[in-house]
Design an enzyme around this catalytic site. Structure first.
Site, short mmCIF file in Angstrom:
data_model
loop_
_atom_site.label_atom_id
_atom_site.label_comp_id
_atom_site.label_asym_id
_atom_site.label_seq_id
_atom_site.Cartn_x
_atom_site.Cartn_y
_atom_site.Cartn_z
N GLN A 131 -51.24 -138.19 30.56
CA GLN A 131 -52.06 -137.10 30.03
C GLN A 131 -53.53 -137.24 30.45
O GLN A 131 -54.43 -136.73 29.78
CB GLN A 131 -51.95 -137.02 28.50
CG GLN A 131 -50.60 -136.49 28.01
CD GLN A 131 -50.30 -135.07 28.49
OE1 GLN A 131 -51.09 -134.40 29.15
NE2 GLN A 131 -49.12 -134.58 28.13
N SER A 132 -53.77 -137.91 31.56
CA SER A 132 -55.15 -138.13 32.02
C SER A 132 -55.89 -136.82 32.29
O SER A 132 -55.42 -135.98 33.08
CB SER A 132 -55.10 -138.96 33.31
OG SER A 132 -56.33 -138.89 33.99
N ASN A 133 -57.06 -136.68 31.66
CA ASN A 133 -57.94 -135.53 31.97
C ASN A 133 -58.48 -135.66 33.39
O ASN A 133 -58.59 -134.68 34.11
CB ASN A 133 -59.12 -135.48 31.00
CG ASN A 133 -58.67 -135.32 29.57
OD1 ASN A 133 -57.86 -134.44 29.26
ND2 ASN A 133 -59.18 -136.17 28.69
#
Ligand SMILES: *Cc1c(COP(=O)(O)O)cnc(C)c1O
Length: 347
Positions: free
Chosen positions: A80-82
């Site tokens: 879920q890395s921005n």
């Protein structure tokens, strides 16, 4: 334009977002805590619907990729890395091929892709999920790196040129963006005729904090720059941030000042059980800002960062009457991620 401003703009930069981002006073929270509290809306940097601090960094990183003639961009992060999602977005804006190596700290359901991982797929990025499988996070990150090295060798043998961006965009080029960000914020405050005593930001890789600390030194400002950690870090964390701050100053050709570990604070008391694990205080902070001011935070970074700032305001570490700015670094797509990450926000 100041000399400093001109010099900064001599390094290559592409336009990926909307700047300057708004600076707003939090009226009800200022009353509640007896301080002047402002929020710098870097959640609104976006070109897509979803902005954040990585958009600023990528304006400099993607320009460097273009200057080096690269046609492919590779980066790393959690599923879920921005940073990964913003890199994929930036690559599509610039017409480059995006490749991401994502470690699954929280296991995604392939039948129900959420939030940033869904966006990575909509953008058609080449997504490699690297499961932990019982190994440590560090070992898994190393595995991602070695898989990427193999993929880069393969692509380069086919005539492609790859630009490798470290996780979080953590290097001097990315951090340089927050020297400009600090300058942007300072000129907004100057126009309002106020000066800030405290600047809070959530920190992960530390690149944003590095840029802010460098910006502060360059402008000769006395502001206390405080990073609230989103996860546990090793003992070399502050030294790496100071080094990256100096790399950023070097990159923009401003070596008359330097950053040491005394120029910023890294506070590790507010991440709870760990990265991507909701904390009670963060959940409360998200609800407080939403209900008092109508502004959304995220459970992984800004919720924890804001909860740290609230504690400073409540326990007197920030004296009454101070002017305080919270840098909103984005990340609100996490509100639509796996329940394990979101936590009990609906309760
Ligand atoms: C990446 C990120 C941070 C941390 O920024 P670093 O420069 O990696 O320290 C903070 N907030 C959000 C929402 C982020 O995505």
């Amino acid at each position: 334009m100041s000399d400093y401003h001109k010099t900064l703009f001599q390094v290559p930069k592409v336009s990926l977002g909307f700047f300057p981002t708004p600076l707003q006073r939090l009226n009800r929270l200022s009353d509640r805590f007896g301080c002047e509290i402002y929020i710098k809306r870097d959640d609104f940097t976006g070109r897509s619907l979803f902005g954040g601090n990585k958009v600023r960094k990528l304006e400099y990183l993607m320009a460097d990729a273009a200057a080096k003639g690269c046609d492919t961009v590779i980066t790393y992060g959690a599923t879920q890395s921005n940073h990964a999602m913003e890199t994929v977005t930036a690559a599509r804006i610039c017409g480059l091929k995006p490749i991401v190596y994502l470690h699954s700290l929280v296991e995604p359901d392939p039948e129900d892709l959420r939030a940033n991982l869904l966006l990575d797929h909509i953008y058609g990025a080449e997504v490699h999920i690297v499961p932990l499988n019982g190994s440590t996070l560090e070992e898994t990150k190393e595995r991602s790196q070695s898989l990427a090295r193999e993929r880069i060798a393969e692509l380069e043998s086919q005539g492609h040129k790859c630009y490798n961006i470290p996780g979080g965009g953590f290097n001097g080029v990315g951090a340089a963006a927050y020297i400009a960000g600090y300058q942007e914020l300072s000129s907004q405050l100057e126009k309002l005729g106020i000066s800030m005593q405290y600047l809070f930001s959530a920190c992960g890789s530390g690149g944003t904090l590095a840029g802010l600390a460098a910006g502060k030194k360059l402008l000769g400002s006395q502001t206390e720059v405080i990073g609230i950690q989103s996860g546990k870090k090793d003992s070399g964390y502050k030294a790496r941030i100071a080094k990256t701050a100096n790399d950023a100053l070097d990159y923009i050709g401003q070596t008359q000042v330097s950053v040491s570990e005394d120029d910023f604070i890294c506070d590790d008391r507010y991440y709870g059980e760990g990265y991507e694990i909701p904390s009670e205080k963060s959940t409360a902070a998200i609800k407080l800002l939403a209900r008092q001011e109508g502004i959304l935070l995220d459970p992984v970074y800004t919720g924890k960062g804001f909860s740290g700032m609230i504690d400073y305001l409540e326990n007197g570490a920030v004296p009454k009457g101070s002017t305080v700015v919270f840098l909103h670094t984005g990340g609100t797509t996490a509100l639509f991620s796996e329940h394990k990450i979101v936590g009990p926000l609906a309760e």
